[in-house]
Structures are given as C-alpha cells and as structure tokens.
Scaffold this active site. Sequence first.
Site, PDB file in Angstrom:
ATOM      1  N   ARG A  33       0.826  -1.219   0.000  1.00  0.00           N
ATOM      2  CA  ARG A  33       0.000   0.000   0.000  1.00  0.00           C
ATOM      3  C   ARG A  33       0.858   1.267   0.000  1.00  0.00           C
ATOM      4  O   ARG A  33       0.448   2.279  -0.563  1.00  0.00           O
ATOM      5  CB  ARG A  33      -0.934   0.001   1.202  1.00  0.00           C
ATOM      6  CG  ARG A  33      -2.126  -0.904   0.961  1.00  0.00           C
ATOM      7  CD  ARG A  33      -3.159  -0.727   2.021  1.00  0.00           C
ATOM      8  NE  ARG A  33      -4.454  -1.190   1.556  1.00  0.00           N
ATOM      9  CZ  ARG A  33      -5.361  -1.751   2.339  1.00  0.00           C
ATOM     10  NH1 ARG A  33      -5.131  -1.929   3.610  1.00  0.00           N
ATOM     11  NH2 ARG A  33      -6.514  -2.128   1.831  1.00  0.00           N
ATOM     12  N   LYS A  47     -20.396 -15.175   3.437  1.00  0.00           N
ATOM     13  CA  LYS A  47     -21.812 -14.891   3.697  1.00  0.00           C
ATOM     14  C   LYS A  47     -22.522 -14.265   2.497  1.00  0.00           C
ATOM     15  O   LYS A  47     -22.076 -13.260   1.954  1.00  0.00           O
ATOM     16  CB  LYS A  47     -21.926 -13.901   4.863  1.00  0.00           C
ATOM     17  CG  LYS A  47     -21.985 -14.592   6.213  1.00  0.00           C
ATOM     18  CD  LYS A  47     -21.994 -13.578   7.330  1.00  0.00           C
ATOM     19  CE  LYS A  47     -23.402 -13.152   7.684  1.00  0.00           C
ATOM     20  NZ  LYS A  47     -23.410 -12.124   8.740  1.00  0.00           N
ATOM     21  N   GLY A  49      -9.488  -8.691   0.383  1.00  0.00           N
ATOM     22  CA  GLY A  49      -8.286  -9.099   1.107  1.00  0.00           C
ATOM     23  C   GLY A  49      -7.995 -10.586   0.992  1.00  0.00           C
ATOM     24  O   GLY A  49      -6.854 -11.003   0.788  1.00  0.00           O
ATOM     25  N   GLY A  54     -13.183  -3.229   0.213  1.00  0.00           N
ATOM     26  CA  GLY A  54     -14.523  -2.682   0.453  1.00  0.00           C
ATOM     27  C   GLY A  54     -14.933  -1.727  -0.660  1.00  0.00           C
ATOM     28  O   GLY A  54     -16.063  -1.773  -1.151  1.00  0.00           O
TER      29      GLY A  54
HETATM   30  P1  AMP Z   1     -15.464 -13.151   2.787  1.00  0.00           P
HETATM   31  O1  AMP Z   1     -14.834 -12.296   3.844  1.00  0.00           O
HETATM   32  O2  AMP Z   1     -16.952 -13.168   2.805  1.00  0.00           O
HETATM   33  O3  AMP Z   1     -14.886 -12.870   1.399  1.00  0.00           O
HETATM   34  O4  AMP Z   1     -15.069 -14.644   3.156  1.00  0.00           O
HETATM   35  C1  AMP Z   1     -13.768 -15.135   3.108  1.00  0.00           C
HETATM   36  C2  AMP Z   1     -13.713 -16.407   3.909  1.00  0.00           C
HETATM   37  O5  AMP Z   1     -14.631 -17.340   3.370  1.00  0.00           O
HETATM   38  C3  AMP Z   1     -12.346 -17.079   3.902  1.00  0.00           C
HETATM   39  O6  AMP Z   1     -11.799 -16.996   5.186  1.00  0.00           O
HETATM   40  C4  AMP Z   1     -12.675 -18.526   3.527  1.00  0.00           C
HETATM   41  O7  AMP Z   1     -12.027 -19.466   4.345  1.00  0.00           O
HETATM   42  C5  AMP Z   1     -14.168 -18.605   3.769  1.00  0.00           C
HETATM   43  N1  AMP Z   1     -14.786 -19.707   3.032  1.00  0.00           N
HETATM   44  C6  AMP Z   1     -14.615 -20.039   1.739  1.00  0.00           C
HETATM   45  N2  AMP Z   1     -15.294 -21.158   1.447  1.00  0.00           N
HETATM   46  C7  AMP Z   1     -15.923 -21.547   2.586  1.00  0.00           C
HETATM   47  C8  AMP Z   1     -16.763 -22.647   2.926  1.00  0.00           C
HETATM   48  N3  AMP Z   1     -17.123 -23.558   2.014  1.00  0.00           N
HETATM   49  N4  AMP Z   1     -17.207 -22.723   4.209  1.00  0.00           N
HETATM   50  C9  AMP Z   1     -16.866 -21.793   5.126  1.00  0.00           C
HETATM   51  N5  AMP Z   1     -16.072 -20.736   4.860  1.00  0.00           N
HETATM   52  C10 AMP Z   1     -15.611 -20.611   3.609  1.00  0.00           C
END
Ligand code: AMP
Length: 394
Positions: free
Chosen positions: A35, A201, A351, A374
């Site tokens: 950065r 999520k 990230g 973000g």
């Molecule tokens: P996000 O911050 O929503 O982009 O989520 C990133 C996180 O999603 C990472 O830490 C991944 O380990 C997690 N992730 C990816 N695939 C899965 C899964 N099948 N079950 C649970 N967590 C997951």
Amino acid sequence: MKKNITDVKFKGLKVILRCDFNVPIKDGVITDDTRIKSSLETIEFLMYGGAKIIILSHLGRVKEEADKLKYSLLPVSKRLSELLNREVVFVPYTRGNEVETAVNNMKNGDIVMLENTRFEDLDGKKESGNDLELAKYWASLGDLFVNDAFGTMHRSHASNVGIASLLPSAIGFLVKKEVDEISSALNNPRRPLVVMLGGAKVSDKIGVIENALKIADYVLIGGAMPYTFYKALGYNVGGSLVDDASIDFCKRVYEENKSKIILPTDVVVASSMTNEANTRLTSVNMINNNEIGVDVGVATLSEYKRILSSANTIIWNGPFGVFEIPKFSNGTRKIVEMLSLSKAKMIIGGGDSIAALNQFGFNNKNAHVSTGGGASLEMLEGKELPGLSVISDV
Ligand code: AMP
C-alpha cells in the site's frame, strides 16, 4: 469527470494528501508495504513538482488508548522515507502546535506525515463520524486536497469527504487507476464477462450478486455461498455454512437467472474444519448430515476452466474454498492457476482473494489487483463512492 493531480497547479502549495497506509504491522515491523508503494507515484509527482506535502492516513481501528501504541504511523513514515530516499518529518499528533509548526516550516518538496487519523476516534469518533470541526482544522493546514486512498473511498470520514468538501480537490494516480480499471470492466467490458464471487456470507454480497447478474454473461458462485443456494433448492447441505437470512433471496435470483448463475456441481466435504479432517468428493445432492462443504470439486473446476478460458473480462472477489486450511485449498489454488494463464482483462479485489493470489504465486500482467476490498466491492454493487463524488469536477 473528476480532477486528477495532472489537472491542478500545486507548485509551492500546501497539499493535504490522503493515503491509505493501513499496512499490516507485526511487532513494529511492516510485513507488507504494497500500500505504501502504491502511492509512491503520486507522492513523487507532488514532491518533484514542488508541493509541500502533508500526508494523512488511518491505520487499524483505534478503540482504546492502548491501541495508540499498536497503530502509530511512525514505522510507516520511516518506510516511506526509505522508499523515497528523502526525509519524511513525522509529527506524533493529529492536531496542535507541533503540527502547525511542522507545516509552517515546510519548503517546496518537503513531506510531513501526521499521526494516525483514527486517533481522533477516541474522542467521540471524530474521524469516522466526519466531524466538521476536525475536517475544518485539517483543511486549514493546506491549500489543496489530493485523495489517493482508494481503500477508504467508500467511507465518509473527516480525512477524506470532510476535507474534500472544504478545499479544492483532486484524485491521485492510484485512485484514478483503480476507478478507471474497475469502471471500464463494469461499464464497458470485452465480452464474455465472467464475475466470480466467493467468500462466506451471501448477505454481505447480495448487492454485488444482483448487480453482477445485470452486467455479466456468467456469475460463478463459490466459497460457502453455494450452500445457501442448495438449501434454498431443497438439498441437504449437512453442517455447511448457511446464511439462513438469505435463503429467499437465493431462491428468487436462482429461479430468475438459472442460465447465468453457475453453482458447483461437485464439492469436497469434510468431517470438521481442520486439516486433520476426513474428506470426500461428492455430488452436491449427496451431502450427508455430518459433512461440511469446504471446497469445489474436480468436475466443477473443469467447468470453470471451460468458462474462464472463453472469457475476455474476469472479475473475482472472494475465495472459492477454505483455502487457509491446506487440505481444502485445492479449488482456490487451481482457480489462481487458471487466472495466471488467462489472457482476459482481470479485476481482482478483496483481502482474502489477494491473500490467495500471494499464497499460490499469481502472476499475470493483465490483472488489476485492487488495493481496496470494500471500495471495489461497492463499485461492483454499482454504488457511488462518497470519497469520489465529493472531488472537484474538471
Ligand atoms: P469473505 O470475507 O466473505 O470474502 O469470506 C472469506 C472467507 O470465506 C475465507 O476466510 C474462507 O475461508 C471462507 N470460506 C470459503 N469457502 C468456505 C466454505 N465452504 N465454508 C466456510 N467458509 C468458507
């Protein structure tokens, strides 16, 4: 069109430069200075052009007095000084006599860096709440405001939106590049455009999924998000991560966009979220109660390969499996390998996606790797960035 620093005269002027120097620091040592390096072009342009540069940045989240030790910008000012081979005067305050004296003593080309803007959050969230008095104080230090902090463009803080609404303003080279690259992929892509959305999520990405379905030819959904779709479609997903609040949304958008949404057809399931777990490759309609979906399967990966190899533009945000656990990392690694070989124009943000790129040795000159997770996500949602809207027009 927004003004950028090539559109403004700044020789001899005091320029307040907002950077995003929110770098990871462990035991006082910066572990990744990407950065800082990303804003060097803007800083050098201002420096050699004879501006007096007053740098503001945030670092981490400052919630209590003790956080001040952890989140001082002193190590950042030292690293910046090394990279520029120039003195950077660090003032360990965000306002007051020391700040004003340092600013008043500046000559053309000098650089002063103030302490972490979020130290002001300890006193009633003045920075994050865009406090007018604070913005007026910072604005009073300069003649011109330049925003090069793409990572905070989606926020309305005193150090970006606040100052920009009080002074003539422009964007720096980093913000210009980020906004131009992402806007052109979204608004004027070479088709087919493939948007790949992973992560944990669905509720965090509802806006992004909806906008992606409007603009893309294919939307690949991976990570934990497919399990909410499968549950909505009536499959057993065992102990997989499901976002119950988003089930109705998944049902509706899948019904409306069946040909565009590509869900995995096979997945790797595990007995627990550990590297010691037993794993099994299964079709998505044969997951058992005690199993958790952790990665995409081989048939899915070969379908991704087919779609990605025909793509001319690819946008990727969010890992496609629990890649932090080696046993579950195959899918995300294979995707990074496919993207490394791709000739498509690529935008990669978030990230976790960038951590995956670094972990699996990504290298591709066609890719724009965004410094703002973000902010890039909000652009993918089709939203305006408050930090950009407030900048003076040409
Ligand atoms: P996000 O911050 O929503 O982009 O989520 C990133 C996180 O999603 C990472 O830490 C991944 O380990 C997690 N992730 C990816 N695939 C899965 C899964 N099948 N079950 C649970 N967590 C997951």
